[in-house]
Design an enzyme around this catalytic site. Structure first.
Site, PDB file in Angstrom:
ATOM      1  N   VAL A  44       0.840  -1.207   0.000  1.00 18.76           N
ATOM      2  CA  VAL A  44       0.000   0.000   0.000  1.00 18.76           C
ATOM      3  C   VAL A  44       0.871   1.252   0.000  1.00 18.76           C
ATOM      4  O   VAL A  44       0.614   2.204  -0.756  1.00 18.76           O
ATOM      5  CB  VAL A  44      -0.941  -0.004   1.216  1.00 18.76           C
ATOM      6  N   ALA A  62       2.288   1.885  -3.361  1.00 17.18           N
ATOM      7  CA  ALA A  62       1.277   2.384  -4.294  1.00 17.18           C
ATOM      8  C   ALA A  62       0.859   3.812  -3.977  1.00 17.18           C
ATOM      9  O   ALA A  62       0.576   4.603  -4.882  1.00 17.18           O
ATOM     10  CB  ALA A  62       0.051   1.474  -4.272  1.00 17.18           C
ATOM     11  N   GLU A  63       0.818   4.139  -2.685  1.00 12.13           N
ATOM     12  CA  GLU A  63       0.315   5.447  -2.270  1.00 12.13           C
ATOM     13  C   GLU A  63       1.345   6.563  -2.432  1.00 12.13           C
ATOM     14  O   GLU A  63       1.025   7.646  -2.917  1.00 12.13           O
ATOM     15  CB  GLU A  63      -0.138   5.386  -0.798  1.00 12.13           C
ATOM     16  N   SER A  64       2.567   6.308  -1.997  1.00 14.89           N
ATOM     17  CA  SER A  64       3.548   7.410  -1.923  1.00 14.89           C
ATOM     18  C   SER A  64       4.940   7.051  -2.401  1.00 14.89           C
ATOM     19  O   SER A  64       5.824   7.922  -2.392  1.00 14.89           O
ATOM     20  CB  SER A  64       3.652   7.896  -0.475  1.00 14.89           C
TER      21      SER A  64
END
Length: 245
Positions: free
Chosen positions: A78, A81-83
């Site tokens: 995650v 994917a996010e940052s």
């Protein structure tokens, strides 16, 4: 001229039926294929493994993931994917930090686990949001809460993390948003790469190919309908009647 138009008319009717069938098939296959891939990911993501110490923030990720009862490798996926592991990332929508948490979400989770109660008085600020350790703790507990809400369905939890639980509840599953679908696929791909398992990336490419074919067939059907309207107009004008035999 009339006989030729009739031949064209019958040919277009047959073509339209073929296109409708093809449109239905190319719409169903990607959905079925994606469901199989998501089910496989759901099964695999419940097998907990600590992340390697070489991964940035590994200690915090492992600790908070175990506290929340969620797979640490999913948290890494995650964050990637996010940052892309940028602790001071800020999205256009106003999401902060490693796990791209919105202030409202932060306040909601912080009210339950009280991570900032001993750090300062009053509301949390962007300095709290950018704190890597706090961000991982808040984001991990939020995702774990979503996982519990959706009875262990990690794909639904990830979709809710991206689009909001309201959207998942409304559609009864992953909402048909291109961004959310892509997000769940990206997290899944990251997960398989972290585990050094064979990634189903080629499967996702197959899905995209089917989806592209679906769109093209849809446009072809629109063109066919337009041609059909033109042929009808010509036949009516030529025969001065709707009786074309």
């Amino acid at each position: 001229m009339g006989k030729r138009l009739l031949i064209v008319w019958y040919a277009i009717l047959i073509l339209s039926v073929v296109e409708l069938v093809a449109y239905g098939v190319t719409g169903y296959v990607p959905h079925g294929y994606r469901t199989v891939l998501w089910d496989r990911f759901n099964e695999n993501s419940h097998i907990h493994h600590d992340v390697d110490k070489k991964v940035p923030y590994a200690e915090s990720i492992n600790r908070y993931a175990h506290q929340a009862g969620i797979n640490p490798q999913v948290i890494v996926s995650v964050i990637q994917a996010e940052s892309s592991f940028q602790p001071r990332a800020l999205s256009a929508a106003g999401a902060y930090g490693l796990m791209q948490i919105m202030p409202d979400t932060w306040r909601q989770v912080n009210k339950d686990i009280k991570v900032c109660i001993s750090r300062h008085q009053g509301e949390c600020s962007h300095e709290c949001y950018y704190n890597a350790d706090l961000n991982i703790q808040i984001g991990t507990h939020y995702l774990a809460g979503l996982l519990e809400k959706y009875q262990g369905n990690m794909i639904f939890a990830l979709a809710a993390y991206n689009a909001g639980p309201g959207a998942v509840d409304y559609y009864g599953g992953v909402p048909p948003y291109a961004e959310t679908i892509k997000y769940t696929e990206t997290v899944a791909q990251n997960y398989y790469e972290i585990r050094n398992e064979k990634t189903p990336y080629s499967s996702f490419l197959i899905i995209k190919t089917w989806e592209m074919a679906h769109r093209w067939i849809g446009w072809c059907f629109v063109i066919t309908v337009l041609v059909m309207v033109w042929v009808v107009w010509r036949l009516v004008k030529l025969r001065s009647s709707w009786y074309w035999r």
